[in-house]
Scaffold this motif. Structure first.
Motif, PDB file in Angstrom:
ATOM      1  N   ILE A  11       0.853  -1.191   0.000  1.00 60.56           N
ATOM      2  CA  ILE A  11       0.000   0.000   0.000  1.00 60.56           C
ATOM      3  C   ILE A  11       0.885   1.235   0.000  1.00 60.56           C
ATOM      4  N   LYS A  12       0.698   2.088  -0.996  1.00 56.91           N
ATOM      5  CA  LYS A  12       1.472   3.320  -1.105  1.00 56.91           C
ATOM      6  C   LYS A  12       0.595   4.520  -0.765  1.00 56.91           C
ATOM      7  N   PRO A  13       1.197   5.647  -0.414  1.00 55.91           N
ATOM      8  CA  PRO A  13       0.398   6.844  -0.106  1.00 55.91           C
ATOM      9  C   PRO A  13      -0.460   7.244  -1.298  1.00 55.91           C
ATOM     10  N   SER A  14      -1.657   7.751  -1.030  1.00 51.99           N
ATOM     11  CA  SER A  14      -2.563   8.145  -2.106  1.00 51.99           C
ATOM     12  C   SER A  14      -2.047   9.343  -2.879  1.00 51.99           C
ATOM     13  N   PHE A  60     -18.209  -8.331   9.288  1.00 52.04           N
ATOM     14  CA  PHE A  60     -17.227  -7.816   8.352  1.00 52.04           C
ATOM     15  C   PHE A  60     -17.227  -8.627   7.063  1.00 52.04           C
ATOM     16  N   SER A  61     -17.598  -7.995   5.968  1.00 51.46           N
ATOM     17  CA  SER A  61     -17.420  -8.600   4.657  1.00 51.46           C
ATOM     18  C   SER A  61     -15.937  -8.510   4.333  1.00 51.46           C
ATOM     19  N   GLU A  62     -15.311  -9.637   4.052  1.00 52.94           N
ATOM     20  CA  GLU A  62     -13.873  -9.616   3.793  1.00 52.94           C
ATOM     21  C   GLU A  62     -13.527  -8.652   2.663  1.00 52.94           C
ATOM     22  N   HIS A  63     -14.255  -8.721   1.581  1.00 50.89           N
ATOM     23  CA  HIS A  63     -13.946  -7.895   0.419  1.00 50.89           C
ATOM     24  C   HIS A  63     -14.119  -6.413   0.740  1.00 50.89           C
ATOM     25  N   ASP A  64     -15.289  -6.045   1.265  1.00 50.18           N
ATOM     26  CA  ASP A  64     -15.572  -4.619   1.523  1.00 50.18           C
ATOM     27  C   ASP A  64     -14.679  -4.055   2.623  1.00 50.18           C
ATOM     28  N   THR A  65     -14.466  -4.844   3.683  1.00 51.31           N
ATOM     29  CA  THR A  65     -13.637  -4.367   4.790  1.00 51.31           C
ATOM     30  C   THR A  65     -12.193  -4.192   4.346  1.00 51.31           C
ATOM     31  N   SER A  66     -11.701  -5.133   3.552  1.00 50.96           N
ATOM     32  CA  SER A  66     -10.332  -5.042   3.052  1.00 50.96           C
ATOM     33  C   SER A  66     -10.154  -3.795   2.193  1.00 50.96           C
ATOM     34  N   LEU A  67     -11.103  -3.535   1.313  1.00 57.57           N
ATOM     35  CA  LEU A  67     -11.021  -2.330   0.480  1.00 57.57           C
ATOM     36  C   LEU A  67     -11.027  -1.068   1.333  1.00 57.57           C
ATOM     37  N   LYS A  68     -11.882  -1.050   2.342  1.00 61.33           N
ATOM     38  CA  LYS A  68     -11.971   0.128   3.204  1.00 61.33           C
ATOM     39  C   LYS A  68     -10.664   0.346   3.968  1.00 61.33           C
ATOM     40  N   LEU A  69     -10.114  -0.727   4.509  1.00 61.27           N
ATOM     41  CA  LEU A  69      -8.875  -0.609   5.272  1.00 61.27           C
ATOM     42  C   LEU A  69      -7.721  -0.175   4.374  1.00 61.27           C
ATOM     43  N   GLY A 100       6.043   2.115   0.183  1.00 65.47           N
ATOM     44  CA  GLY A 100       4.798   1.526   0.632  1.00 65.47           C
ATOM     45  C   GLY A 100       4.905   0.666   1.873  1.00 65.47           C
ATOM     46  N   ALA A 101       3.741   0.318   2.396  1.00 65.20           N
ATOM     47  CA  ALA A 101       3.620  -0.546   3.566  1.00 65.20           C
ATOM     48  C   ALA A 101       3.035  -1.885   3.137  1.00 65.20           C
ATOM     49  N   VAL A 102       3.300  -2.923   3.912  1.00 65.48           N
ATOM     50  CA  VAL A 102       2.802  -4.267   3.595  1.00 65.48           C
ATOM     51  C   VAL A 102       1.444  -4.478   4.254  1.00 65.48           C
ATOM     52  N   PHE A 103       0.487  -4.968   3.485  1.00 64.16           N
ATOM     53  CA  PHE A 103      -0.858  -5.261   4.003  1.00 64.16           C
ATOM     54  C   PHE A 103      -1.200  -6.710   3.658  1.00 64.16           C
ATOM     55  N   VAL A 104      -1.565  -7.487   4.670  1.00 67.76           N
ATOM     56  CA  VAL A 104      -1.886  -8.910   4.494  1.00 67.76           C
ATOM     57  C   VAL A 104      -3.331  -9.159   4.909  1.00 67.76           C
ATOM     58  N   ASP A 105      -4.069  -9.873   4.076  1.00 67.41           N
ATOM     59  CA  ASP A 105      -5.399 -10.375   4.439  1.00 67.41           C
ATOM     60  C   ASP A 105      -5.260 -11.835   4.858  1.00 67.41           C
ATOM     61  N   ALA A 106      -6.000 -12.229   5.907  1.00 65.21           N
ATOM     62  CA  ALA A 106      -5.903 -13.602   6.394  1.00 65.21           C
ATOM     63  C   ALA A 106      -7.242 -14.064   6.955  1.00 65.21           C
TER      64      ALA A 106
END
Length: 447
Positions: A11-14, A60-69, A100-106
Motif C-alpha cells: 500500500i502506497k500513499p494516495s 465484516f465482509s472480507e472484500h468490503d472491509t479489506s477495500l476500506k482498510l 509503501g507498507a505491507v498489508f496482508v489479508d488472512a
C-alpha cells in the motif's frame, strides 16, 4: 487455531510525498533502540457494531472491509509518509520514497470468542504479519517500516495486527497512527491526526558516527511471555497496601510496577546463583512534559529512560521502597525539566543522562529488566466506523527478554501486564502467592 494468509499487497500513499519532505532525520535515541517492531493488535466483534438491530451474520465482509482498510491506509500514509519509506544505509535518516507498507489479508478457522477464552502469547503472534518478512530484526531496521494484517474470524469478527519499526515509533506513536488511520476510515476528517516528525529537533540527530555497530542475533534465552490482569478493585487494594508516609497516594503504575519488580527479583534469585545486580529501566513518555518543545503529536521515540531500581546480588525487594524510588525518580525528572526552563538543549542533556545511566552497566555484572507503561494511551478510541475494539493488546516483536508491558483494560480501571522472562524464572514468577493475590493469570476477555 489456524490463521492462513489469503492475500498480500503493498500500500502506497494516495498522494506522493513532496520533495521537501523526502528525508526525515532519526534522533540518536531512535538509532540506539534495538531493531524490533512496536506492535498492537485490535480485536473487533459483532457486538461492537453501531447498528444493534442487525446482530446476526458476519459483521465484516472480507472484500468490503479489506477495500476500506486499504484505501483509508493509503490516505493515512500521506500524513504518516515516513512509514512508507526506508531507513537509509547510514541508519541516521528515513528516505521517504513512498515504497509503501505491507498489508496482508488472512482468515482464521476459529471464532473470536474461542480465541479470547485464553489468549496466549504464541497464538497472538499469528495475527501479526511478521511471517511476511525474512528476518524481523533486519526488516525493523531497514524496510518495511509498517506491516498490517487483517484477520477475519469465521464468526465475522476481525483482528487488525499492526507492526511499526521501533526505530520510528514508541507506544504513543503507534497509538497516534492507529487513531489517525481509524479517523480516516470512518470519514472523520476533523479528528484526523497530523503527526510531527521532529524528534531529532529535540534529541540530537543521529549520525553515521553514532550508529550502533553490534549485531542482534537470535541466540537468546528461551523465554515465556504471559498475561496477568489486575482488575480495578484489586489495584485499589494494592495501592492501599503499598501506600506509605513517603508516597501517600501511589499511582496504578507505580503500585503494579513495585509488585512485579518484587516478584521478578524473588523469582530470579530462586533459580540463579549468579550474584548479578538487577536493574529496572523505565521509559517515560516526554510528550506534554516539555510543552514548549514537544507536542502530543510528535512521532518517534520521545522518551526518557531512567534506571530507578537496582538490587545487588541476591537482595530482596520491599514494595514500599520500590514505589518510593519510582516516585523519587519521577520527581527528579520533573525538577530537571522545570529547572532547565525548556531550553533547546534539554534533549541533549537528557541523552547525556541516559548514557551516563547505562555506561556502568554490563551483562557480565548486571541483569537488566524493563517495564513500559502503555496506560492512558487511547487505543480503545480507534473506531474504524464499526465501534471501539473489544480488546486491544500491545508489545514489541520479536519479544525482548526481561520485558514487562502494562496496558489498560477496556474499562479503564484495570491493567493487563504482559511479562516476558526466561522460562525457569517464569515458572517461579507465575506461582508467586503475592502476585496471585492481586492478579489473575490470563483470564477470558469479556466481549
Amino acid at each position: 487455531m489456524k490463521v492462513e494468509a489469503i492475500g498480500k499487497e503493498t500500500i502506497k500513499p494516495s498522494s506522493p510525498t513532496p520533495n521537501d519532505l523526502r528525508t526525515v532525520k532519526l534522533s540518536v535515541y531512535d538509532q540506539f533502540l534495538p531493531p524490533v517492531y512496536t506492535v498492537s493488535v485490535l480485536f473487533f466483534s459483532n457486538s461492537c457494531r453501531h447498528d444493534q438491530t442487525q446482530r446476526e451474520g458476519p459483521m465484516f465482509s472480507e472484500h468490503d472491509t479489506s477495500l476500506k482498510l486499504k484505501s483509508s491506509l493509503s490516505e493515512t500514509l500521506t500524513r504518516f509518509y515516513p512509514l512508507s519509506g526506508r531507513i537509509n544505509d547510514g541508519g541516521d535518516a528515513i528516505d521517504c520514497n513512498d515504497e509503501g507498507a505491507v498489508f496482508v489479508d488472512a482468515r482464521s478457522d476459529s471464532t473470536l470468542l474461542d480465541f479470547l477464552k485464553s489468549p496466549d502469547f504464541a497464538a497472538l503472534q499469528r495475527f501479526l504479519p511478521l511471517d511476511t518478512v525474512e528476518n524481523p530484526y533486519e526488516s525493523a531496521a531497514t524496510w518495511p517500516l509498517l506491516l498490517v494484517k487483517a484477520t477475519y474470524f469465521k464468526c465475522g469478527g476481525l483482528a487488525i495486527g499492526i507492526c511499526i519499526s521501533h526505530k520510528i515509533a514508541d507506544a504513543a506513536s503507534i497509538s497516534m497512527f492507529v487513531r489517525g488511520w481509524a479517523a480516516t476510515a470512518r470519514g472523520d476528517s476533523d479528528s484526523a491526526t497530523y503527526p510531527e516528525f521532529t524528534a531529532a529537533k529535540f534529541f540530537p540527530p543521529a549520525s553515521e558516527s553514532t550508529r550502533f555497530s553490534g549485531k542482534i542475533t537470535l541466540d537468546r534465552k528461551i523465554c515465556a511471555t504471559k498475561r496477568f490482569v489486575f482488575d480495578g478493585s484489586k489495584i485499589a487494594e494494592l495501592r492501599r497496601k503499598v501506600a506509605s508516609g513517603d508516597v501517600a497516594e501511589p499511582t496504578r503504575v507505580e503500585s503494579i510496577t513495585g509488585l512485579l519488580w518484587k516478584c521478578v527479583v524473588t523469582a530470579s534469585n530462586s533459580v540463579s546463583e549468579k550474584l548479578l545486580s538487577k536493574v529496572l529501566n523505565q521509559p517515560v513518555n516526554l510528550r506534554g512534559k516539555v510543552p514548549s518543545l514537544l507536542s502530543e503529536n510528535v512521532m518517534g521515540n520521545v522518551m526518557y529512560s531512567s534506571m530507578p531500581l537496582m538490587i545487588d546480588g541476591q537482595g530482596e525487594v520491599e514494595i514500599q521502597d520500590a514505589v518510593k524510588d519510582l516516585r523519587r525518580k519521577a520527581d527528579e525528572l520533573k525538577r530537571f525539566i522545570r529547572d532547565d526552563g525548556g531550553s533547546s538543549l534539554i534533549g541533549t542533556k537528557m541523552v547525556d543522562l541516559i548514557l551516563s545511566n547505562i555506561s556502568g552497566l554490563s551483562y557480565e555484572t548486571h541483569e537488566p529488566y524493563s517495564v513500559s507503561s502503555w496506560c492512558k494511551l487511547p487505543l480503545y478510541e480507534a473506531d474504524f466506523g464499526w465501534g471501539s475494539p473489544a480488546w486491544v493488546t500491545g508489545n514489541v516483536a520479536p519479544a525482548l527478554d526481561n520485558l514487562m508491558i502494562l496496558i489498560d483494560s477496556k474499562d479503564g480501571a484495570g491493567v493487563e501486564a504482559w511479562v516476558t522472562l526466561p522460562e525457569q524464572v517464569m515458572l517461579s514468577f507465575e506461582q508467586n502467592a503475592e502476585l496471585l493475590a492481586f492478579a489473575c493469570p490470563n483470564p477470558t476477555v469479556s466481549v
